[in-house]
Scaffold this motif. Structure first.
Motif, PDB file in Angstrom:
ATOM      1  N   ILE A  27     -16.514  20.156  10.497  1.00  0.00           N
ATOM      2  CA  ILE A  27     -16.023  18.910   9.900  1.00  0.00           C
ATOM      3  C   ILE A  27     -16.089  17.787  10.932  1.00  0.00           C
ATOM      4  N   ASN A  28     -15.685  18.081  12.175  1.00  0.00           N
ATOM      5  CA  ASN A  28     -15.775  17.074  13.248  1.00  0.00           C
ATOM      6  C   ASN A  28     -17.197  16.562  13.394  1.00  0.00           C
ATOM      7  N   GLY A  29     -18.166  17.476  13.337  1.00  0.00           N
ATOM      8  CA  GLY A  29     -19.570  17.092  13.485  1.00  0.00           C
ATOM      9  C   GLY A  29     -20.081  16.242  12.338  1.00  0.00           C
ATOM     10  N   ALA A  30     -19.466  16.383  11.179  1.00  0.00           N
ATOM     11  CA  ALA A  30     -19.911  15.637   9.995  1.00  0.00           C
ATOM     12  C   ALA A  30     -19.010  14.447   9.681  1.00  0.00           C
ATOM     13  N   GLU A  31     -17.992  14.230  10.509  1.00  0.00           N
ATOM     14  CA  GLU A  31     -17.006  13.180  10.203  1.00  0.00           C
ATOM     15  C   GLU A  31     -17.646  11.819   9.960  1.00  0.00           C
ATOM     16  N   GLU A  32     -18.542  11.411  10.808  1.00  0.00           N
ATOM     17  CA  GLU A  32     -19.164  10.092  10.658  1.00  0.00           C
ATOM     18  C   GLU A  32     -19.926  10.001   9.337  1.00  0.00           C
ATOM     19  N   SER A  33     -20.673  11.055   8.995  1.00  0.00           N
ATOM     20  CA  SER A  33     -21.418  11.065   7.727  1.00  0.00           C
ATOM     21  C   SER A  33     -20.473  11.007   6.530  1.00  0.00           C
ATOM     22  N   VAL A  34     -19.339  11.692   6.638  1.00  0.00           N
ATOM     23  CA  VAL A  34     -18.363  11.670   5.547  1.00  0.00           C
ATOM     24  C   VAL A  34     -17.774  10.268   5.411  1.00  0.00           C
ATOM     25  N   ARG A  35     -17.400   9.673   6.537  1.00  0.00           N
ATOM     26  CA  ARG A  35     -16.818   8.321   6.496  1.00  0.00           C
ATOM     27  C   ARG A  35     -17.805   7.317   5.909  1.00  0.00           C
ATOM     28  N   GLU A  36     -19.095   7.493   6.153  1.00  0.00           N
ATOM     29  CA  GLU A  36     -20.109   6.577   5.633  1.00  0.00           C
ATOM     30  C   GLU A  36     -20.259   6.656   4.117  1.00  0.00           C
ATOM     31  N   CYS A  37     -19.719   7.701   3.512  1.00  0.00           N
ATOM     32  CA  CYS A  37     -19.803   7.851   2.056  1.00  0.00           C
ATOM     33  C   CYS A  37     -18.822   6.955   1.316  1.00  0.00           C
ATOM     34  N   TYR A  38     -17.898   6.354   2.033  1.00  0.00           N
ATOM     35  CA  TYR A  38     -16.885   5.512   1.404  1.00  0.00           C
ATOM     36  C   TYR A  38     -17.189   4.046   1.654  1.00  0.00           C
ATOM     37  N   SER A  39     -16.878   3.218   0.673  1.00  0.00           N
ATOM     38  CA  SER A  39     -17.153   1.792   0.812  1.00  0.00           C
ATOM     39  C   SER A  39     -16.146   1.118   1.739  1.00  0.00           C
ATOM     40  N   GLU A  40     -14.968   1.679   1.839  1.00  0.00           N
ATOM     41  CA  GLU A  40     -13.947   1.104   2.704  1.00  0.00           C
ATOM     42  C   GLU A  40     -13.604   2.095   3.815  1.00  0.00           C
ATOM     43  N   THR A  41     -13.215   1.555   4.954  1.00  0.00           N
ATOM     44  CA  THR A  41     -12.790   2.420   6.043  1.00  0.00           C
ATOM     45  C   THR A  41     -11.325   2.794   5.832  1.00  0.00           C
ATOM     46  N   ILE A  42     -10.933   3.865   6.458  1.00  0.00           N
ATOM     47  CA  ILE A  42      -9.540   4.304   6.387  1.00  0.00           C
ATOM     48  C   ILE A  42      -8.968   4.162   7.793  1.00  0.00           C
ATOM     49  N   PRO A  43      -8.528   2.950   8.134  1.00  0.00           N
ATOM     50  CA  PRO A  43      -8.119   2.678   9.511  1.00  0.00           C
ATOM     51  C   PRO A  43      -6.838   3.386   9.942  1.00  0.00           C
ATOM     52  N   TYR A  44      -5.995   3.752   8.991  1.00  0.00           N
ATOM     53  CA  TYR A  44      -4.721   4.361   9.349  1.00  0.00           C
ATOM     54  C   TYR A  44      -4.840   5.843   9.704  1.00  0.00           C
ATOM     55  N   LEU A  45      -6.021   6.438   9.540  1.00  0.00           N
ATOM     56  CA  LEU A  45      -6.216   7.843   9.905  1.00  0.00           C
ATOM     57  C   LEU A  45      -7.116   7.931  11.129  1.00  0.00           C
ATOM     58  N   ASP A  46      -6.583   8.519  12.191  1.00  0.00           N
ATOM     59  CA  ASP A  46      -7.448   8.747  13.345  1.00  0.00           C
ATOM     60  C   ASP A  46      -8.317   9.971  13.063  1.00  0.00           C
ATOM     61  N   SER A  47      -9.182  10.305  13.969  1.00  0.00           N
ATOM     62  CA  SER A  47     -10.159  11.366  13.756  1.00  0.00           C
ATOM     63  C   SER A  47      -9.497  12.707  13.414  1.00  0.00           C
ATOM     64  N   ASP A  48      -8.466  13.085  14.165  1.00  0.00           N
ATOM     65  CA  ASP A  48      -7.802  14.377  13.909  1.00  0.00           C
ATOM     66  C   ASP A  48      -7.160  14.417  12.530  1.00  0.00           C
ATOM     67  N   GLU A  49      -6.479  13.335  12.162  1.00  0.00           N
ATOM     68  CA  GLU A  49      -5.833  13.276  10.846  1.00  0.00           C
ATOM     69  C   GLU A  49      -6.869  13.307   9.726  1.00  0.00           C
ATOM     70  N   TYR A  50      -7.984  12.629   9.939  1.00  0.00           N
ATOM     71  CA  TYR A  50      -9.049  12.577   8.947  1.00  0.00           C
ATOM     72  C   TYR A  50      -9.641  13.972   8.731  1.00  0.00           C
ATOM     73  N   VAL A  51      -9.899  14.664   9.823  1.00  0.00           N
ATOM     74  CA  VAL A  51     -10.455  16.021   9.741  1.00  0.00           C
ATOM     75  C   VAL A  51      -9.464  16.951   9.046  1.00  0.00           C
ATOM     76  N   LYS A  52      -8.181  16.823   9.362  1.00  0.00           N
ATOM     77  CA  LYS A  52      -7.159  17.658   8.698  1.00  0.00           C
ATOM     78  C   LYS A  52      -7.122  17.383   7.205  1.00  0.00           C
ATOM     79  N   MET A  53      -7.226  16.095   6.828  1.00  0.00           N
ATOM     80  CA  MET A  53      -7.215  15.735   5.419  1.00  0.00           C
ATOM     81  C   MET A  53      -8.413  16.368   4.696  1.00  0.00           C
ATOM     82  N   ILE A  54      -9.587  16.288   5.302  1.00  0.00           N
ATOM     83  CA  ILE A  54     -10.790  16.870   4.695  1.00  0.00           C
ATOM     84  C   ILE A  54     -10.629  18.380   4.561  1.00  0.00           C
ATOM     85  N   LEU A  55     -10.146  19.029   5.622  1.00  0.00           N
ATOM     86  CA  LEU A  55      -9.952  20.481   5.585  1.00  0.00           C
ATOM     87  C   LEU A  55      -8.962  20.867   4.492  1.00  0.00           C
TER      88      LEU A  55
END
Length: 188
Positions: A27-55
């Motif tokens: 998931i860490n390796g694909a994080e950037e590709s996943v984030r690019e799928c959304y039209s808006e950024t999610i600034p309130y989630l740092d990388s670790d929180e974002y990966v946990k949410m996806i998992l």
């Protein structure tokens, strides 16, 4: 719902044929590709929180789809999963704001369950989950790229490409206001 998802994460982790660290690394390796799928950024989630949410979300989806296929529901599942709740979840799976990119869920499934993914690919579980919407789409083609569950449902409702009308799409040149439409007699 969070406790429900956490319980499914535990079930996912217990069934997985791979260490959770390997899945998190994927998931860490694909994080950037996943984030690019959304039209808006999610600034309130740092990388670790974002990966946990996806998992958490992906493991919930995978476990729910798998249990629905195998009908391997626990007593606790049956207490929670009343028919009305299952219908609500089914609708939530296709809400645009709830979409995880399909490729990341599929990638997590393939990494976590390499032996299962050969006989039961994630796309098959997904088709089974959304079979209600299979209006015209006769069969899955590997060339069909699925963006997310909402896109899959759209594909399931469309006729096969060879049966779609051929024609050039044209951009709308003028959009009329509600006032203008009312003036010509269109009732809204």
């Amino acid at each position: 719902m969070e406790r429900f998802k956490l319980r499914y994460l535990k079930s996912f982790r217990d069934r997985a044929e791979t260490e959770l660290e390997d899945i998190v690394s994927t998931i860490n390796g694909a994080e950037e590709s996943v984030r690019e799928c959304y039209s808006e950024t999610i600034p309130y989630l740092d990388s670790d929180e974002y990966v946990k949410m996806i998992l958490l979300d992906a493991s919930f989806i995978i476990e729910y789809f798998w249990k629905n296929k195998t009908l391997n529901w626990t007593d606790e599942d049956q207490e929670i999963l009343e028919p009305w709740f299952c219908n609500t979840m089914q609708m939530d799976f296709i809400l645009l704001e709830n979409q995880l990119p399909f490729f990341i869920i599929e990638k997590i499934y393939d990494i976590a369950f390499p032996s299962l993914s050969k006989n039961y690919p994630f796309i098959g579980l997904t088709f089974r989950q959304f079979k209600y919407y299979k209006v015209q789409f006769s069969q899955y083609s590997p060339s069909t790229k699925i963006l997310h569950f909402t896109d899959l449902v759209r594909n399931l409702c469309m006729p096969p490409s060879e049966r779609r009308p051929k024609g050039e799409s044209q951009k709308m040149k003028e959009m009329y206001s509600a006032t203008q439409l009312d003036e010509v007699g269109l009732k809204l």
